[in-house]
Design an enzyme around this catalytic site. Structure first.
Site, short mmCIF file in Angstrom:
data_model
loop_
_atom_site.label_atom_id
_atom_site.label_comp_id
_atom_site.label_asym_id
_atom_site.label_seq_id
_atom_site.Cartn_x
_atom_site.Cartn_y
_atom_site.Cartn_z
N ASP A 46 -7.02 5.41 2.79
CA ASP A 46 -6.35 6.01 3.91
C ASP A 46 -7.28 7.72 4.37
O ASP A 46 -7.08 7.82 5.54
CB ASP A 46 -5.52 6.89 3.17
CG ASP A 46 -3.99 5.75 2.66
OD1 ASP A 46 -4.34 5.25 3.24
OD2 ASP A 46 -3.41 6.56 2.24
N LYS B 93 2.44 4.04 -3.89
CA LYS B 93 1.55 4.50 -4.05
C LYS B 93 1.39 5.45 -5.12
O LYS B 93 -0.57 4.83 -5.58
CB LYS B 93 0.84 5.72 -2.36
CG LYS B 93 1.09 5.03 -1.47
CD LYS B 93 -0.29 5.78 -0.19
CE LYS B 93 0.33 4.68 1.38
NZ LYS B 93 -0.91 6.15 2.41
#
Length: 282
Positions: free
Chosen positions: A102, A66
């Protein structure tokens, strides 16, 4: 022409994202194919760019990439900038757009599926890694009154709290939980963003904090209750949840970015929950 998407990570064989997006595509009539990409730990950019050059339209990014995806994106959303991490890439020619879904997935799962409004709630967020980065800002944006970040490394928790740049966020070690919450400060929601959820290790969180909370939420999911969920049950927390709903909701946010339509998540969530129940019964 069929558009190609994928989830990239290491490891990646376990990912349920292809099944989720296949169901989304069928339900919305979108002509897409979605696959898994395994990238070497030191080769994320090469694999991602090759996928783009071969016609790929976008990637979901999972561990441990990420931060690599954040660096690769030439244009990033405000949510990605706030999180300091990217879990979605969209390709348009040479343009690489980075997003973080997220936090939005977490908030939607808690507020809609689990029916716990976050406005005015006090949150204890456990861990200070990539998953916590995306969660902290989203919880604040949803109206949380306080987010206390507890981590084994107190310095990392304080660094993350300072990076958020909001007085409602404090960080420290697990032994500082009571001090961070203040005298008489209670917790409404515990969120586990550590990697211990799939192991058997209990977190050094006072049992009283579980007992007073409305909800204990583990970001990971499994066929059986995680160690964190078991700890919460033993301490008397009235409601527990794993992160399966977050997985589905963040995937729907990704689908919206890529395709301009947000699919109905409940049928997909129910199907995955049934699959996990069948796995647990074997």
């Amino acid at each position: 022409m069929t558009d190609r998407y994928a989830v990239i990570g290491n490891p990646i064989a376990h990912s349920r994202s292809p099944a989720i997006h296949a169901r989304f595509a069928e339900a919305t009539g979108q002509d897409v194919v979605y696959e898994r990409l395994l990238a070497p730990v030191d080769g994320f950019a090469q694999v991602a760019l090759r996928f783009r050059d071969e016609g790929g339209r976008g990637l979901n990014v999972t561990l441990p990439f990420k931060l690599d995806a954040f660096a690769l994106a030439g244009l990033r959303s405000a949510r990605a900038e706030a999180a300091g991490a990217v879990n979605l890439l969209a390709f348009d020619g040479d343009r690489i757009y980075g997003e973080n879904t997220d936090g939005a997935g977490l908030v939607r799962d808690i507020e809609v599926r689990l029916a716990l409004p976050l406005a005015g709630r006090s949150v204890l967020l456990l861990a200070a890694g990539g998953a916590a980065r995306g969660a902290g800002r989203a919880l604040l944006d949803a109206g949380a009154s306080r987010v206390a970040i507890a981590n084994r490394s107190a310095g990392r928790a304080r660094e993350l709290a300072a990076g958020v740049g909001d007085a409602r966020v404090v960080g420290g070690g697990f032994d500082e939980i009571d001090a961070m919450l203040g005298q008489g400060g209670a917790v409404d929601l515990l969120v586990n963003a550590t990697s211990t959820g799939l192991g058997g290790e209990a977190l050094p969180v006072p049992a009283a904090r579980f007992a007073e909370a409305r909800l204990a939420y583990d970001m990971v999911y499994a066929a059986r209750p995680t160690a964190f969920m078991a700890q919460a049950i033993a301490a008397g927390c009235p409601q527990i949840s794993d992160g399966l709903g977050m997985l589905v909701e963040q995937a729907a946010e990704s689908f919206l970015v890529w395709r301009g339509v947000r699919p109905d998540t409940e049928p997909v969530y129910r199907a995955l929950r049934a699959e996990l129940a069948a796995e647990a019964a074997r």
